[in-house]
Scaffold this motif. Structure first.
Motif, PDB file in Angstrom:
ATOM      1  N   VAL A   1       0.805  -1.210   0.000  1.00 60.82           N
ATOM      2  CA  VAL A   1       0.000   0.000   0.000  1.00 60.82           C
ATOM      3  C   VAL A   1       0.848   1.274   0.000  1.00 60.82           C
ATOM      4  CG1 VAL A   1      -1.977  -1.085   1.102  1.00 60.82           C
ATOM      5  CG2 VAL A   1      -0.202  -0.080   2.516  1.00 60.82           C
ATOM      6  N   GLU A   2       2.109   1.117  -0.186  1.00 57.77           N
ATOM      7  CA  GLU A   2       3.041   2.237  -0.064  1.00 57.77           C
ATOM      8  C   GLU A   2       2.696   3.411  -0.976  1.00 57.77           C
ATOM      9  OE1 GLU A   2       7.253   1.440  -0.917  1.00 57.77           O
ATOM     10  OE2 GLU A   2       7.518   1.806   1.205  1.00 57.77           O
ATOM     11  N   SER A   3       2.166   3.148  -2.162  1.00 52.98           N
ATOM     12  CA  SER A   3       1.912   4.232  -3.104  1.00 52.98           C
ATOM     13  C   SER A   3       0.887   5.236  -2.578  1.00 52.98           C
ATOM     14  CB  SER A   3       1.452   3.665  -4.445  1.00 52.98           C
ATOM     15  OG  SER A   3       0.258   2.931  -4.262  1.00 52.98           O
ATOM     16  N   ASN A   4      -0.147   4.795  -1.866  1.00 55.73           N
ATOM     17  CA  ASN A   4      -1.174   5.702  -1.348  1.00 55.73           C
ATOM     18  C   ASN A   4      -0.979   6.051   0.116  1.00 55.73           C
ATOM     19  OD1 ASN A   4      -2.494   5.663  -3.814  1.00 55.73           O
ATOM     20  ND2 ASN A   4      -3.756   3.924  -3.237  1.00 55.73           N
ATOM     21  N   ILE A   5      -0.306   5.205   0.833  1.00 58.21           N
ATOM     22  CA  ILE A   5      -0.183   5.379   2.278  1.00 58.21           C
ATOM     23  C   ILE A   5       0.978   6.309   2.608  1.00 58.21           C
ATOM     24  CG2 ILE A   5       0.248   4.188   4.464  1.00 58.21           C
ATOM     25  CD1 ILE A   5      -2.525   3.689   3.162  1.00 58.21           C
ATOM     26  N   LYS A   6       0.654   7.310   3.405  1.00 54.35           N
ATOM     27  CA  LYS A   6       1.664   8.274   3.843  1.00 54.35           C
ATOM     28  C   LYS A   6       2.072   8.033   5.295  1.00 54.35           C
ATOM     29  CE  LYS A   6       1.187  10.698   0.028  1.00 54.35           C
ATOM     30  NZ  LYS A   6       1.317   9.770  -1.049  1.00 54.35           N
ATOM     31  N   THR A   7       1.170   7.423   6.071  1.00 50.77           N
ATOM     32  CA  THR A   7       1.404   7.228   7.496  1.00 50.77           C
ATOM     33  C   THR A   7       0.958   5.830   7.897  1.00 50.77           C
ATOM     34  OG1 THR A   7       0.904   9.562   7.867  1.00 50.77           O
ATOM     35  CG2 THR A   7       0.912   8.148   9.803  1.00 50.77           C
ATOM     36  N   VAL A   8       1.758   5.182   8.728  1.00 49.48           N
ATOM     37  CA  VAL A   8       1.360   3.916   9.329  1.00 49.48           C
ATOM     38  C   VAL A   8       1.265   4.145  10.835  1.00 49.48           C
ATOM     39  CG1 VAL A   8       1.913   1.488   9.705  1.00 49.48           C
ATOM     40  CG2 VAL A   8       2.485   2.574   7.512  1.00 49.48           C
ATOM     41  N   VAL A   9       0.096   3.856  11.386  1.00 48.08           N
ATOM     42  CA  VAL A   9      -0.165   4.031  12.806  1.00 48.08           C
ATOM     43  C   VAL A   9      -0.172   2.651  13.455  1.00 48.08           C
ATOM     44  CG1 VAL A   9      -1.861   4.807  14.507  1.00 48.08           C
ATOM     45  CG2 VAL A   9      -1.507   6.115  12.415  1.00 48.08           C
ATOM     46  N   ALA A  10       0.561   2.510  14.554  1.00 49.60           N
ATOM     47  CA  ALA A  10       0.601   1.252  15.297  1.00 49.60           C
ATOM     48  C   ALA A  10      -0.181   1.428  16.596  1.00 49.60           C
ATOM     49  CB  ALA A  10       2.035   0.848  15.592  1.00 49.60           C
ATOM     50  N   ILE A  11      -1.106   0.508  16.840  1.00 47.08           N
ATOM     51  CA  ILE A  11      -1.936   0.577  18.031  1.00 47.08           C
ATOM     52  C   ILE A  11      -1.785  -0.725  18.813  1.00 47.08           C
ATOM     53  CG2 ILE A  11      -4.276   0.832  18.929  1.00 47.08           C
ATOM     54  CD1 ILE A  11      -4.905   2.429  16.354  1.00 47.08           C
ATOM     55  N   TYR A  12      -1.475  -0.570  20.080  1.00 46.88           N
ATOM     56  CA  TYR A  12      -1.325  -1.702  20.997  1.00 46.88           C
ATOM     57  C   TYR A  12      -2.470  -1.603  22.001  1.00 46.88           C
ATOM     58  CZ  TYR A  12       1.321  -4.924  24.095  1.00 46.88           C
ATOM     59  OH  TYR A  12       1.741  -5.978  24.876  1.00 46.88           O
ATOM     60  N   PRO A  13      -3.592  -2.290  21.745  1.00 45.52           N
ATOM     61  CA  PRO A  13      -4.743  -2.198  22.638  1.00 45.52           C
ATOM     62  C   PRO A  13      -4.679  -3.231  23.759  1.00 45.52           C
ATOM     63  CG  PRO A  13      -5.342  -3.456  20.702  1.00 45.52           C
ATOM     64  CD  PRO A  13      -3.889  -3.053  20.536  1.00 45.52           C
ATOM     65  N   GLY A  14      -5.309  -2.908  24.880  1.00 45.06           N
ATOM     66  CA  GLY A  14      -5.368  -3.897  25.956  1.00 45.06           C
ATOM     67  C   GLY A  14      -5.846  -3.317  27.266  1.00 45.06           C
TER      68      GLY A  14
END
Length: 115
Positions: free
Chosen positions: A15-28
């Motif tokens: 998805v690199e062509s459209n994605i500018k940001t990757v968000v990491a979420i650690y829920p719990g």
């Protein structure tokens, strides 16, 4: 070979062509957050950047397994050096975190611990 890392790397490449940001979420629940949780967060922050890596937790208190409220959990989490802690009603659908990002240009990675 680390399968989780390989999956994340492949996802990012796809998805690199459209994605500018990757968000990491650690829920719990983080009742309380331990060193092992902090190590996972640190790995995520190293991969995705501290500004895009979040702990998502709720304010639910249910004895005996969940004695800490959100404020108390934040106090413990901050002792591990983690600042990006967001209160969510549903940690698996983190609206408060995701409303800050454009859904057209943002990919989200969730990381869960093994029970």
């Amino acid at each position: 070979m680390n399968l989780g890392k390989e999956i994340i790397d492949n996802l990012i490449l796809e998805v690199e062509s459209n994605i500018k940001t990757v968000v990491a979420i650690y829920p719990g629940r983080f009742q309380p957050m331990g060193k092992h949780h902090a190590k996972v967060y640190d790995w995520l922050a190293g991969k995705f950047g501290k500004s895009n890596t979040y702990i998502a937790t709720s304010d639910k208190v249910a004895l005996p397994k969940s004695p800490l409220n959100f404020r108390e959990k934040v106090q413990v989490i901050r002792k591990h050096g983690i600042q990006n802690v967001v209160q969510e009603r549903n940690v698996y659908a983190p609206e408060n975190i995701l409303k800050k990002y454009n859904p057209e240009t943002t990919a989200v990675v969730f990381v869960y611990g093994k029970k």
